[in-house]
Design a protein around this motif. Sequence first.
Motif, PDB file in Angstrom:
ATOM      1  N   ARG A 197       0.701  -1.122  -0.026  1.00 34.68           N
ATOM      2  CA  ARG A 197       0.019   0.074  -0.130  1.00 34.68           C
ATOM      3  C   ARG A 197       0.889   1.153   0.008  1.00 34.68           C
ATOM      4  O   ARG A 197       1.893   1.443   0.497  1.00 34.68           O
ATOM      5  CB  ARG A 197      -0.824  -0.002   1.235  1.00 34.68           C
ATOM      6  CG  ARG A 197      -2.241  -0.769   1.054  1.00 34.68           C
ATOM      7  CD  ARG A 197      -3.095  -0.389   2.245  1.00 34.68           C
ATOM      8  NE  ARG A 197      -2.968  -1.638   3.067  1.00 34.68           N
ATOM      9  CZ  ARG A 197      -3.083  -1.730   4.413  1.00 34.68           C
ATOM     10  NH1 ARG A 197      -3.646  -0.529   4.845  1.00 34.68           N
ATOM     11  NH2 ARG A 197      -3.199  -2.663   4.909  1.00 34.68           N
ATOM     12  N   ARG A 198       0.251   2.198  -0.715  1.00 37.27           N
ATOM     13  CA  ARG A 198       1.193   3.562  -0.461  1.00 37.27           C
ATOM     14  C   ARG A 198       0.516   4.505   0.123  1.00 37.27           C
ATOM     15  O   ARG A 198      -0.759   4.727  -0.112  1.00 37.27           O
ATOM     16  CB  ARG A 198       1.355   3.793  -1.922  1.00 37.27           C
ATOM     17  CG  ARG A 198       2.452   3.095  -2.811  1.00 37.27           C
ATOM     18  CD  ARG A 198       2.888   3.436  -4.020  1.00 37.27           C
ATOM     19  NE  ARG A 198       3.741   2.607  -4.699  1.00 37.27           N
ATOM     20  CZ  ARG A 198       4.373   3.042  -5.747  1.00 37.27           C
ATOM     21  NH1 ARG A 198       3.951   3.694  -6.424  1.00 37.27           N
ATOM     22  NH2 ARG A 198       5.327   2.105  -6.092  1.00 37.27           N
ATOM     23  N   VAL A 199       1.291   5.554   0.838  1.00 33.78           N
ATOM     24  CA  VAL A 199       0.652   6.513   1.540  1.00 33.78           C
ATOM     25  C   VAL A 199       0.549   7.732   0.400  1.00 33.78           C
ATOM     26  O   VAL A 199       1.194   7.656  -0.403  1.00 33.78           O
ATOM     27  CB  VAL A 199       1.613   7.045   2.597  1.00 33.78           C
ATOM     28  CG1 VAL A 199       0.969   8.376   3.257  1.00 33.78           C
ATOM     29  CG2 VAL A 199       2.165   6.128   3.548  1.00 33.78           C
ATOM     30  N   ARG A 250      -5.070  18.962   3.949  1.00 32.74           N
ATOM     31  CA  ARG A 250      -3.905  19.564   4.580  1.00 32.74           C
ATOM     32  C   ARG A 250      -3.548  20.909   4.102  1.00 32.74           C
ATOM     33  O   ARG A 250      -2.768  21.485   3.753  1.00 32.74           O
ATOM     34  CB  ARG A 250      -2.503  18.803   4.412  1.00 32.74           C
ATOM     35  CG  ARG A 250      -2.782  17.417   4.840  1.00 32.74           C
ATOM     36  CD  ARG A 250      -1.443  16.809   5.566  1.00 32.74           C
ATOM     37  NE  ARG A 250      -1.787  15.511   5.791  1.00 32.74           N
ATOM     38  CZ  ARG A 250      -0.791  14.964   6.598  1.00 32.74           C
ATOM     39  NH1 ARG A 250       0.157  15.254   6.839  1.00 32.74           N
ATOM     40  NH2 ARG A 250      -1.000  13.583   7.011  1.00 32.74           N
ATOM     41  N   ARG A 291      -3.430  19.712  13.467  1.00 32.77           N
ATOM     42  CA  ARG A 291      -4.311  18.592  13.231  1.00 32.77           C
ATOM     43  C   ARG A 291      -4.960  18.197  14.498  1.00 32.77           C
ATOM     44  O   ARG A 291      -6.166  17.808  14.811  1.00 32.77           O
ATOM     45  CB  ARG A 291      -3.575  17.526  12.503  1.00 32.77           C
ATOM     46  CG  ARG A 291      -3.402  17.951  11.158  1.00 32.77           C
ATOM     47  CD  ARG A 291      -2.923  16.966  10.269  1.00 32.77           C
ATOM     48  NE  ARG A 291      -1.203  16.872  10.450  1.00 32.77           N
ATOM     49  CZ  ARG A 291      -0.553  15.726  10.133  1.00 32.77           C
ATOM     50  NH1 ARG A 291      -1.006  14.819   9.734  1.00 32.77           N
ATOM     51  NH2 ARG A 291       0.812  16.095  10.396  1.00 32.77           N
ATOM     52  N   ASP A 315       0.363  10.961  -1.919  1.00 32.18           N
ATOM     53  CA  ASP A 315       1.216  11.940  -1.912  1.00 32.18           C
ATOM     54  C   ASP A 315       0.760  13.161  -1.357  1.00 32.18           C
ATOM     55  O   ASP A 315      -0.263  13.690  -1.695  1.00 32.18           O
ATOM     56  CB  ASP A 315       1.623  12.149  -3.572  1.00 32.18           C
ATOM     57  CG  ASP A 315       2.927  12.884  -3.774  1.00 32.18           C
ATOM     58  OD1 ASP A 315       3.231  13.701  -2.915  1.00 32.18           O
ATOM     59  OD2 ASP A 315       3.443  12.957  -5.122  1.00 32.18           O
ATOM     60  N   ARG A 316       1.725  13.858  -0.644  1.00 29.31           N
ATOM     61  CA  ARG A 316       1.347  15.115   0.232  1.00 29.31           C
ATOM     62  C   ARG A 316       2.293  16.117  -0.239  1.00 29.31           C
ATOM     63  O   ARG A 316       2.413  17.264   0.380  1.00 29.31           O
ATOM     64  CB  ARG A 316       1.170  15.041   1.559  1.00 29.31           C
ATOM     65  CG  ARG A 316      -0.112  14.378   1.916  1.00 29.31           C
ATOM     66  CD  ARG A 316       0.218  13.313   3.445  1.00 29.31           C
ATOM     67  NE  ARG A 316      -0.867  12.607   3.607  1.00 29.31           N
ATOM     68  CZ  ARG A 316      -1.102  11.880   4.598  1.00 29.31           C
ATOM     69  NH1 ARG A 316       0.015  11.275   5.034  1.00 29.31           N
ATOM     70  NH2 ARG A 316      -2.175  11.331   4.625  1.00 29.31           N
ATOM     71  N   SER A 317       2.962  15.890  -1.348  1.00 32.95           N
ATOM     72  CA  SER A 317       4.000  16.981  -1.743  1.00 32.95           C
ATOM     73  C   SER A 317       3.257  18.386  -1.933  1.00 32.95           C
ATOM     74  O   SER A 317       2.274  18.344  -2.557  1.00 32.95           O
ATOM     75  CB  SER A 317       4.854  16.696  -2.894  1.00 32.95           C
ATOM     76  OG  SER A 317       4.052  16.330  -3.954  1.00 32.95           O
ATOM     77  N   ARG A 344       2.274  22.151  14.664  1.00 34.62           N
ATOM     78  CA  ARG A 344       1.890  20.769  15.314  1.00 34.62           C
ATOM     79  C   ARG A 344       0.688  20.727  16.132  1.00 34.62           C
ATOM     80  O   ARG A 344       0.146  19.711  16.183  1.00 34.62           O
ATOM     81  CB  ARG A 344       2.934  20.313  16.566  1.00 34.62           C
ATOM     82  CG  ARG A 344       4.432  20.374  15.730  1.00 34.62           C
ATOM     83  CD  ARG A 344       5.221  19.415  16.763  1.00 34.62           C
ATOM     84  NE  ARG A 344       4.597  18.012  16.651  1.00 34.62           N
ATOM     85  CZ  ARG A 344       5.226  17.201  17.197  1.00 34.62           C
ATOM     86  NH1 ARG A 344       6.474  17.121  17.637  1.00 34.62           N
ATOM     87  NH2 ARG A 344       4.568  15.971  17.200  1.00 34.62           N
TER      88      ARG A 344
END
Lengths: 259, 200, 223
Positions: free
Chosen positions: A2-4, A92, A164, A6-8, A161
């Motif tokens: 599984r892949r997280v 995000r 979230r 992309d949050r770039s 921090r």
Amino acid sequence: MRRVPDRSPRNMLQFANPTRFMTFSARLQPWLWGSAALVLAVGLYFALVASPVDYQQGQTVRIMYVHVPAAWLAMFCYTTIAISSLGTLVWRHPLADVSARAAAPIGAAFTFLALLTGSLWGKPMWGTWWVWDARLTSVLVLFLLYLGLMALWRAFDDPARAARPGAILALVGFINVPIIKFSVDWWNTLHQPASVFRLDGPTIDMSMLVPLLIMALGFTLLFLALHVAAMRNEIMRRRVRALRVRTASQLSLAEATAS
Amino acid sequence: MRLVAQGLACRRGGRDVFAGVGFEVRSGEILELRGPNGVGKSSLLRLVAGLVDRTAGDIALQGGDEELTLPEQAHYVGHLDAIKPPLTVLENLRFWGEMLGEGSVEPRAALEAVGLSALAQFPAYTLSAGQRRRLSLARLLCAKRPVWLLDEPTTALDRASRETLYGLVRAHAADGGLTLVATHDDLPLQARRLEMRRAA
Amino acid sequence: MTGQIISLFRREVALATRAGGGATMGVVFFLILVALMPLSLGPDLALLSRIGPALLWLGVLLATLLGLDRLFKADWEDGSLDLLTMSEVPLALTVLTKTLAHWVTTGLPLVLAAPLLGIMLNVEPKGLAVVAFTLLVGTPALASIGAIGAALTVALRRGGLLVPVLVLPLSVPVLIFGISATQSALIGPVPMTTPLAVLAALSLASLVLAPWASAAALRLALE
């Protein structure tokens, strides 16, 4: 495997850019302040001068023109925070957290105003400064939710921090608001079966409804103006913080190379 | 089995910890992460373990168990030892064996391998710093996972215990496992090196 | 998966009940609270008997706050939380297991102590049984809501002070329907089943939903 996802940064939406927001909001701000002032001036004229007095309550009915819009904004602000929190958690979006954080103190202030005017209204109506009326009690619990949220945000040293965790709490609170409302209404009917005067009657004359709606619109515009101003402040505060962090690391690097 | 990473970046507290890190580790290989303090060796290991989010890049374990994520196929030994003082040594180890590997390995054998079998029934609060360290190394054996992520594993170990550690890693490599180890020491292991530099 | 959950549950119970676990502290605190009630209200047995069930609920609500601080913090401090997230058990299920173990070791003793302490408040026998029953139904909700507060503050140095501020406003519905179910069983006017059904719904819903929020908050604390 599984892949997280992309949050770039390149995947961020274009309008997420705080710089773009600063330019845009600078142009928007005078219009917001201007329209808020205009609508509030008209609303206050109707509310305080041109609307009739209540045959039962007399002049004290005019508190309603502040109380009801403040209570409406208390909920509107919390909804703004909840939607922004969704933006923080799901996309995000860098502006979403700024929006949520900027809205919280404003919302808490409106909630406090609703409680204060409710209490002021209570004295002539019920002969006491505070009545455990269902509506006031619900607003009080909402106020407590605001305070908890602000306390959690403040407890983190780094605003990035805090984003979230704050968003999670805001959403948990938002899901709870209708449940709290329902439970407080239940509690109230159980303990006060006698009919008390309710702050909003089911029927309201047009001569009072129109100024009330104008005031509600004016308050909403005021909130938008305050919110945009607070968001600009928050962005600038974060830029100052980032500059300080960068300067500190450059200084320590310079010291290390000098020695 | 291959662990392939490309262009990994990590950002914490508004600061780039590292960026553009890539590597490839195959079955039986050991990769040593080297570099000065604060360069992000620990963060990179935590990123591989799924404990820290990456801001860019890709990482995947090719040829592993398709049903499981990378963190579910990895062991992580960090600075904290995850030992509960009120529980006995055996209870501590058995719990992690069951939690991380469904209790497929007998924990006593793992205690034997790190030389703690005499202390099995003692509460963990009786252990010295070095013994605690060895107990966390025993965790590597109590559940079978192909990827080992070791963050400064030689800390607080005496010479004999270090030899034990090297033995465990060599056996893991011979068994086809992959190891990533962050260290300042020169380990007597046949490892490739990944030099990490400060992000610009 | 089931084996892993049972193993985690057993570990949690063992840690709570061995020396230093502090499982009995909640009951002691509850006893102190109940002892303070007549001292502040006066030893009027008729009054105490009337408001006794509400006082017991209030005492339990406050006593459940006591152990919340440590619920995730101990695991976060010693690195256990890192490893728990690397297990095949989804983190939300881990949170639920820890919450249930926490309830068994801290909530259940309060439920059992409530009828005994109720005698000191002159609550009638039927009242004692009803309070114990509504607490049994309602305290799982308090535990799972409390877990959210514990998870949000896990990485904060002074999180313990913050937990009650975050958790108590969210516990308002549980308190209202818990006391409402108790009162309607004893004096009416509504049948007990209505508020009791709502209370049970609150408990079940928070047991299902709260672990997701707690798990999300815990993930953030690892970074």
